[in-house]
Design a protein around this motif. Sequence first.
Motif, PDB file in Angstrom:
ATOM      1  N   PRO A 188       5.146  -7.147   8.451  1.00 49.74           N
ATOM      2  CA  PRO A 188       5.166  -8.362   9.500  1.00 49.74           C
ATOM      3  C   PRO A 188       3.739  -8.774  10.016  1.00 49.74           C
ATOM      4  N   CYS A 189       3.538  -9.826  10.269  1.00 55.00           N
ATOM      5  CA  CYS A 189       2.065 -10.596  10.243  1.00 55.00           C
ATOM      6  C   CYS A 189       1.783 -11.292  11.445  1.00 55.00           C
ATOM      7  N   LEU A 243      -5.335  -8.234   5.794  1.00 60.45           N
ATOM      8  CA  LEU A 243      -3.995  -8.472   5.086  1.00 60.45           C
ATOM      9  C   LEU A 243      -4.357  -8.412   3.693  1.00 60.45           C
ATOM     10  N   GLU A 244      -5.428  -9.051   3.178  1.00 63.60           N
ATOM     11  CA  GLU A 244      -5.910  -9.051   1.761  1.00 63.60           C
ATOM     12  C   GLU A 244      -5.760  -7.487   1.124  1.00 63.60           C
ATOM     13  N   ILE A 245      -6.493  -6.498   1.635  1.00 66.24           N
ATOM     14  CA  ILE A 245      -6.424  -5.065   1.315  1.00 66.24           C
ATOM     15  C   ILE A 245      -5.156  -4.546   1.228  1.00 66.24           C
ATOM     16  N   CYS A 246      -4.183  -4.895   2.206  1.00 71.82           N
ATOM     17  CA  CYS A 246      -3.130  -4.308   2.178  1.00 71.82           C
ATOM     18  C   CYS A 246      -2.213  -4.741   1.133  1.00 71.82           C
ATOM     19  N   ILE A 247      -2.162  -6.047   0.943  1.00 69.43           N
ATOM     20  CA  ILE A 247      -1.311  -6.660  -0.208  1.00 69.43           C
ATOM     21  C   ILE A 247      -1.773  -6.172  -1.598  1.00 69.43           C
ATOM     22  N   GLN A 248      -3.297  -5.984  -1.755  1.00 68.68           N
ATOM     23  CA  GLN A 248      -3.752  -5.301  -2.894  1.00 68.68           C
ATOM     24  C   GLN A 248      -3.293  -4.039  -3.223  1.00 68.68           C
ATOM     25  N   LYS A 249      -3.315  -3.250  -2.201  1.00 71.41           N
ATOM     26  CA  LYS A 249      -3.032  -1.885  -2.145  1.00 71.41           C
ATOM     27  C   LYS A 249      -1.443  -1.599  -2.578  1.00 71.41           C
ATOM     28  N   GLY A 309      -5.364 -18.466   9.047  1.00 68.44           N
ATOM     29  CA  GLY A 309      -5.142 -18.399   7.554  1.00 68.44           C
ATOM     30  C   GLY A 309      -4.365 -17.189   6.862  1.00 68.44           C
ATOM     31  N   SER A 310      -3.880 -16.398   7.563  1.00 67.32           N
ATOM     32  CA  SER A 310      -3.170 -15.071   7.197  1.00 67.32           C
ATOM     33  C   SER A 310      -2.118 -15.761   6.069  1.00 67.32           C
ATOM     34  N   ALA A 339       0.469  -4.674   8.343  1.00 69.41           N
ATOM     35  CA  ALA A 339      -0.783  -5.211   7.697  1.00 69.41           C
ATOM     36  C   ALA A 339      -2.322  -5.057   8.182  1.00 69.41           C
ATOM     37  N   ASP A 340      -2.247  -4.132   9.069  1.00 69.21           N
ATOM     38  CA  ASP A 340      -3.452  -3.639   9.691  1.00 69.21           C
ATOM     39  C   ASP A 340      -4.339  -2.474   8.993  1.00 69.21           C
ATOM     40  N   ASP A 341      -3.999  -2.284   7.919  1.00 65.18           N
ATOM     41  CA  ASP A 341      -4.541  -1.295   6.883  1.00 65.18           C
ATOM     42  C   ASP A 341      -4.564   0.206   7.649  1.00 65.18           C
TER      43      ASP A 341
END
Length: 151
Positions: free
Chosen positions: A13-14, A21-27, A51-52, A92-94
């Motif tokens: 959820p975002c 967000l970027e690091i969470c998606i990459q992981k 811009g999420s 999505a907060d890492d």
Amino acid sequence: MEKNELELTILMPCLNEAETLEICIQKALKSLEENHIKGEVLIADNGSTDGSQEIAEKNGARVIHVSRKGYGSALIEGTKQAYGKYCIMGDADDSYDFSNIMPYIEKLREGYEFVIGNRFKRRNRKRCHAMVPQIYWNTSDFFYWKIILSF
């Protein structure tokens, strides 16, 4: 794509998570690849203005727009629109370790319908006030994820 075409949806959820967000998606994507899991990362956006959505799409996640406000609404709509047979939910907060999904997938593959973990390490026998007791006592070293068999 149809429901259950993939084995797993990692649902985040975002609401204005551009910073992490970027690091969470990459992981999450790396974990899918490394573990040879056919899956997707789904961002259930609840009206972000930072811009999420663009960050998510740029990094290979699928984005859905959830008009009804609230964390629960984003999770409910996300599970409805997930393509995976299973759905793992994490913020999505890492604060979740998206690289450690296999213990959950293994249990789901064994036939469990619901698997839950704890994102907080157990420091002593005292219960963490941020969690309900059943969650604390179920696991000690896993991050707190809810995995629900798609409905």
